[in-house]
Scaffold this active site. Structure first.
Site, PDB file in Angstrom:
ATOM      1  N   GLU A 129       0.855  -1.185   0.000  1.00  0.00           N
ATOM      2  CA  GLU A 129       0.000   0.000   0.000  1.00  0.00           C
ATOM      3  C   GLU A 129       0.896   1.242   0.000  1.00  0.00           C
ATOM      4  O   GLU A 129       1.854   1.269   0.761  1.00  0.00           O
ATOM      5  CB  GLU A 129      -0.902   0.049   1.231  1.00  0.00           C
ATOM      6  CG  GLU A 129      -1.918   1.188   1.134  1.00  0.00           C
ATOM      7  CD  GLU A 129      -2.911   1.238   2.303  1.00  0.00           C
ATOM      8  OE1 GLU A 129      -2.765   0.462   3.262  1.00  0.00           O
ATOM      9  OE2 GLU A 129      -3.812   2.065   2.238  1.00  0.00           O
ATOM     10  N   ALA A 270       1.405  -0.386  10.869  1.00  0.00           N
ATOM     11  CA  ALA A 270       1.110  -1.763  10.503  1.00  0.00           C
ATOM     12  C   ALA A 270       0.328  -1.779   9.200  1.00  0.00           C
ATOM     13  O   ALA A 270      -0.099  -0.725   8.718  1.00  0.00           O
ATOM     14  CB  ALA A 270       0.290  -2.442  11.596  1.00  0.00           C
ATOM     15  N   MET A 271       0.125  -2.981   8.653  1.00  0.00           N
ATOM     16  CA  MET A 271      -0.524  -3.087   7.353  1.00  0.00           C
ATOM     17  C   MET A 271      -1.434  -4.305   7.305  1.00  0.00           C
ATOM     18  O   MET A 271      -1.053  -5.390   7.702  1.00  0.00           O
ATOM     19  CB  MET A 271       0.569  -3.142   6.267  1.00  0.00           C
ATOM     20  CG  MET A 271       0.030  -3.263   4.871  1.00  0.00           C
ATOM     21  SD  MET A 271      -1.011  -1.838   4.422  1.00  0.00           S
ATOM     22  CE  MET A 271      -2.136  -2.623   3.296  1.00  0.00           C
ATOM     23  N   GLU A 272      -2.628  -4.066   6.771  1.00  0.00           N
ATOM     24  CA  GLU A 272      -3.717  -5.046   6.854  1.00  0.00           C
ATOM     25  C   GLU A 272      -3.738  -6.090   5.740  1.00  0.00           C
ATOM     26  O   GLU A 272      -4.806  -6.623   5.421  1.00  0.00           O
ATOM     27  CB  GLU A 272      -5.046  -4.277   6.834  1.00  0.00           C
ATOM     28  CG  GLU A 272      -5.408  -3.608   5.479  1.00  0.00           C
ATOM     29  CD  GLU A 272      -5.071  -2.135   5.382  1.00  0.00           C
ATOM     30  OE1 GLU A 272      -4.172  -1.674   6.111  1.00  0.00           O
ATOM     31  OE2 GLU A 272      -5.693  -1.427   4.554  1.00  0.00           O
ATOM     32  N   ASN A 273      -2.603  -6.439   5.139  1.00  0.00           N
ATOM     33  CA  ASN A 273      -2.590  -7.436   4.061  1.00  0.00           C
ATOM     34  C   ASN A 273      -3.481  -8.626   4.388  1.00  0.00           C
ATOM     35  O   ASN A 273      -3.484  -9.120   5.504  1.00  0.00           O
ATOM     36  CB  ASN A 273      -1.161  -7.950   3.856  1.00  0.00           C
ATOM     37  CG  ASN A 273      -0.150  -6.847   3.904  1.00  0.00           C
ATOM     38  OD1 ASN A 273      -0.194  -5.936   3.102  1.00  0.00           O
ATOM     39  ND2 ASN A 273       0.734  -6.880   4.883  1.00  0.00           N
ATOM     40  N   GLU A 306      -6.050  -3.179  12.297  1.00  0.00           N
ATOM     41  CA  GLU A 306      -5.673  -3.992  11.125  1.00  0.00           C
ATOM     42  C   GLU A 306      -6.646  -5.151  10.954  1.00  0.00           C
ATOM     43  O   GLU A 306      -7.025  -5.495   9.841  1.00  0.00           O
ATOM     44  CB  GLU A 306      -4.233  -4.507  11.244  1.00  0.00           C
ATOM     45  CG  GLU A 306      -3.171  -3.431  11.485  1.00  0.00           C
ATOM     46  CD  GLU A 306      -3.236  -2.252  10.537  1.00  0.00           C
ATOM     47  OE1 GLU A 306      -3.684  -2.420   9.393  1.00  0.00           O
ATOM     48  OE2 GLU A 306      -2.862  -1.132  10.951  1.00  0.00           O
TER      49      GLU A 306
END
Ligand code: 0A1
Ligand code: ZN
Length: 881
Positions: A129, A270-273, A306
């Site tokens: 992202e 953080a990242m919500e993959n 997330e």
């Protein structure tokens, strides 16, 4: 990039893509010198846009990749058959369905931008992202192109025993040459920005969660093995979030496995993959002895955030990046309600509003001001802002307040039902809320399109003969870049009325003491009949809209509201107003070189708070905390950094002198050893105790200093240890010079092996004016714990100094500005996202006196003269425009 100036992209130019990608099969061959990525894409013409013609296929890419091979339907193309630029790969098309196979060669070990595929410590990880996927392969890297992904990862087995990607692992095995391979398949269509890959030597903790429909989900948190004891809190938070989303939104998790990976080098939190969240280690790892209460709470909120994205963001995603707040505003609202349910609702609201008012309001008043849904950008990474996130969440909260809890649930059910599996817009969200509740939010949509913080000016009058009380509300909104004139907003204004006895009077039709007035006009009157006396209004209860509200309260009114308002948020806010006004009076005295004396009403108010044994400790702690220098700066037309600092320090000192006894008595009462629990009652006790200790340090007395030292030495949790350290560093210590250095070095020796603790060690010494000189910052940059390539270290040291230590950063010499400019220029070559973010303090140059303003502007111009990334280019140019 200087010659070809980066151009803006406009929302109004949005067009659906020419092609869809039905399937994406990726194969990663990870190597120390190069990584080869083979991408097989099944592509289909978008018939809605083109029924006869076949436009060429234009894929997004990046100059850091090497193109090794391109095939269309199995046939290799020669270089004259395609067009490659630094940002695109254009392929000829001869059929409405075809398959491409593209091999890209990457060097993740040299990727310092932390976008795309890169290495953190010894592991590979990704951040896609917003537009990182195009650094991995050429692709339609836009959120409205959703595809089914399969990912094969092959790597050295000894170095990278763990290979992860989105979805379920469907195949694994050795390849015979010391390498092994795993294949992951994600059954949900997703945009490329949700793709993730991790390869490393990682330990993990595991748990399970049974969903409301009875499915078992495996939960795993991966870290480097030395951090494996710090995952429990995140795991607990994850399970609580999963349960909460089922109970409050009826949303169940949809895969059989949910993984979190902690990495040390990460640009954001953080990242919500999908199914594979990647976290900055600072937002996931915690143990009572290594993390403060604030960190425990931040972890709970970010893990929830997330996780919640799985529905608000992943199942229903954004059509284009202008709609970013569709997922972010909604998800911040969801995580903030979750935290409110897990802890104290009022305290959570106070914290959120404090943050919004001191930081987002400043953004709204600066050169980067933009609507919650921007209408243009040069670099989307610059729009992961407080406006999109926090103000976006306030918009969702206003809708919640307008339609009520049940109406909101009906609206969110309709939204998820209508749009599951789609890429949609902010209108789609609002329309679902309208349709589910049969209301018109047409005017309300202006919150998404108009930038700036609205101002409400409220006056009142009382007509004793007719027993009629009238509130007159006028709204306005300052001009922002590109928007000179604003139309009136639809503003929910929650209010109460208090009698002279301090009763909260019934005013609603069912006898409620709070009603929500809907302000829609530029100027509007609200009439209250049958009022036997003139009431005192309690306005904007619970901060029901993200606005500035002016009403001419006397200090006695504010004291009265502090005591009697039944809205907890407004009790705190009255206290803040009282403190703000008192400090700003002193600022004026300092400017006029008058002697300073503290309004005794503030002292008496503080005494009352300290002596009220029945009061909620969390509230007392919040109320005793003076408004920040950032917030005070926002209140001045021309920011006087030194006077604000001096006035605030003076108030702290005077309060400490006058109230030393109750402060000590509370401190001693709370300074009892008990096992650490990150729960709100205990957090409140520690917070109150440490606030008292902070005031006591102002006394510059050896006895008080030894309280702090004892706390530092005996602490069994990081909250108390760090608070003691901070108190000594930021306190007055003429009587014991050298104490701060002694504690700092003891702390360093104790914790030097823990990267996240060392981040705090850096911050604490440069965040306050007493110790945090620019000289110290420069020395710490040479210290072995500092690492220029690590975003957490940069933020903890340079970021904290420039954003929080206002007195030293804004030193009249201009050295702070020059220092920041030097670092932006250096950092832009390494990590443009972080460089652009760290630039923020300089962008506010117009708010300062002429001398500082000129120095800040010169620093910006010096940056501007370099060859810049799009990220920094956009911020610098908009700031100077
Ligand atoms: N979507 C993430 C935030 C995020 C945004 C951009 C990133 O890299 C540029 C990384 C993370 C969230 O809201 O948590
Ligand atoms: Zn988010």
């Amino acid at each position: 990039m200087k010659d070809a100036q980066p151009g803006a992209i406009y929302l109004k130019d949005y067009q659906a893509p020419d092609y869809w990608i039905d399937k994406t099969e990726l194969s990663f061959d990870l190597g120390e010198n190069e990584t080869r990525v083979t991408a097989r894409l099944q592509i289909r013409l978008n018939q809605d846009r083109h029924d006869r013609q076949l436009p060429p296929l234009v894929l997004h890419g990046n100059a850091d990749m090497t193109l090794a091979e391109v095939k269309v339907d199995g046939v290799a193309l020669s270089a004259d058959q395609y067009t490659l630029t630094s940002e695109t790969l254009t392929l000829p098309v001869s059929s409405d369905r075809f398959e491409t196979e593209i091999v890209s060669v990457l060097a993740p070990q040299d990727n310092t931008s932390m976008e795309g595929l890169y290495k953190s410590g010894g592991m590979y990880c990704t951040q896609c992202e917003a537009e990182g996927f195009r650094r991995i392969t050429w692709y339609l890297d836009r959120p409205d192109v959703m595809s089914l992904f399969t990912t094969r990862i092959t790597a050295d087995k000894a170095k990278y025993p763990v290979l992860l990607s989105n979805g379920n692992c469907i195949e694994q095995g050795d390849t015979g040459d010391g390498r092994h391979t795993m294949v992951w398949e994600d059954p949900f269509r997703k945009p490329a920005y949700l793709f993730a890959l991790v390869a490393g030597n990682l330990a993990h903790v595991e748990d399970t969660f049974t969903t409301q429909s009875g499915r078992n989900v495996t939960l795993q948190i991966f870290t480097e093995s030395h951090n494996i004891t710090k995952c429990d809190h995140a795991m607990r938070s994850l399970k609580q979030s999963m349960r909460w989303d089922e109970e409050v939104y009826g949303r169940e998790y949809d895969l059989d496995i949910f993984m979190i990976v902690a990495v040390d080098d990460f640009n954001m939190g953080a990242m919500e993959n999908k199914g594979l969240n990647i976290f900055n280690s600072s937002c996931v790892l915690a143990r009572p002895d290594t993390a403060t209460d604030a960190t425990f709470q931040r972890i709970e909120a970010i893990v929830a955030h997330e996780y919640f994205h799985n529905w608000s963001g992943n199942r229903v995603t954004c059509r284009d990046w202008f709609q970013l707040s569709l997922k972010e505003g909604f998800t911040v609202f969801r995580d903030s309600e979750f935290s409110a349910d897990m802890n104290s609702r009022t305290v959570k609201r106070i914290e959120d509003v404090n943050h919004l008012r001191s930081a987002q309001f400043a953004e709204d008043a600066g050169p980067m001001a933009h609507p919650v849904r921007p209408s243009s950008f040069i670099e989307i990474s610059n729009f992961y802002t407080l406006t999109v996130y926090e103000k976006g969440a306030e918009i969702v909260r206003m809708i919640h307040n307008l339609v009520g809890r049940e109406g909101f649930r009906k609206g969110s059910d309709l939204y998820f039902e209508r749009h599951d599996g789609q890429a949609v817009t902010c209108e789609d969200f609002v329309r679902a809320m309208e349709d589910a509740n049969s209301i018109d939010l047409g005017q309300f949509m202006r919150w998404y399109t108009q930038a700036g913080t609205p101002v409400l000016d409220v006056t009142d009058s009382y007509d004793a003969d007719n027993q009629r009380y009238v509130l007159e509300v006028t709204q306005s909104c300052p001009a922002t870049p590109g928007q000179d004139v604003k139309e009136p907003f639809h503003i929910p204004l929650a209010i109460g009325l208090l009698s002279s006895e301090g009763d909260n009077l019934p005013i609603g039709d069912k006898g409620q003491t709070t009603v929500v007035l809907e302000v829609r006009e530029a100027s509007q009157q609200f009439v209250f009949e049958n009022r036997i006396e003139r009431p005192l209004p309690s306005l904007l209860r619970g901060f029901s809209a993200p606005v500035k509200l002016n009403y001419d309260y006397s200090r006695d009114d504010l004291l009265f509201l502090m005591r009697h308002d039944d809205d907890g948020f407004n009790r705190w806010d009255s206290c803040q107003r009282l403190a703000t006004e008192t400090i700003l009076d002193l600022v004026r005295d300092i400017q006029a070189a008058k002697p300073l004396s503290l309004d005794t009403r503030l002292i008496e108010a503080w005494r009352e708070l300290l002596e009220d044994e029945t009061a909620d400790k969390a509230m007392v702690a919040e109320m005793l905390t003076l408004p920040s220098e950032q917030w005070l700066s926002e209140q001045m037309a021309v920011i006087d950094v030194y006077a604000i600092h001096e006035a605030r320090e003076f108030v702290r000192g005077e309060l400490a002198k006058s109230l030393s006894e109750p402060l000590q008595s509370i401190y001693r009462g709370l300074a009892v050893e008990k096992p650490y629990k990150p729960e709100s009652a205990d957090i409140a006790e520690r917070q109150l105790k440490n606030i008292c200790l902070g005031y006591l340090m102002e006394l510059d007395s050896p006895a008080m200093l030894s309280l702090a030292e004892t706390q530092f030495q005996n602490a069994t949790n990081m909250t108390d240890q760090m608070a003691a350290l901070s108190c000594v560093i930021n306190g007055a210590h003429q009587t014991a010079p050298g104490k701060a250095e002694t504690l700092l070095s003891a702390f360093h020796d104790q914790w030097k092996g823990d990267a996240n603790v060392m981040d705090m060690w850096l911050s604490v010494q440069v965040s306050g004016a007493r110790m945090g000189s620019l000289e110290r910052v420069k020395q710490l940059m040479e210290h072995p714990v500092f690492d220029y390539r690590n975003p957490n270290k940069l933020r903890s040291l340079i970021g904290v100094f420039c954003m929080r230590n206002l007195k030293c950063f804004h030193d009249l010499s201009g050295e702070g500005y020059a220092f920041l400019a030097d670092n932006i220029i250096r950092l832009d070559k390494q990590n443009p996202q972080i460089a652009a973010r760290m630039l923020t303090p300089l962008t506010r140059w117009r708010r300062y006196d002429d001398q500082r303003g000129a120095l800040m502007k010169a620093a910006l111009e010096r940056i501007q003269a370099n060859e810049l990334s799009k990220d920094v280019f956009e911020v610098v140019n908009k700031s100077l425009a």
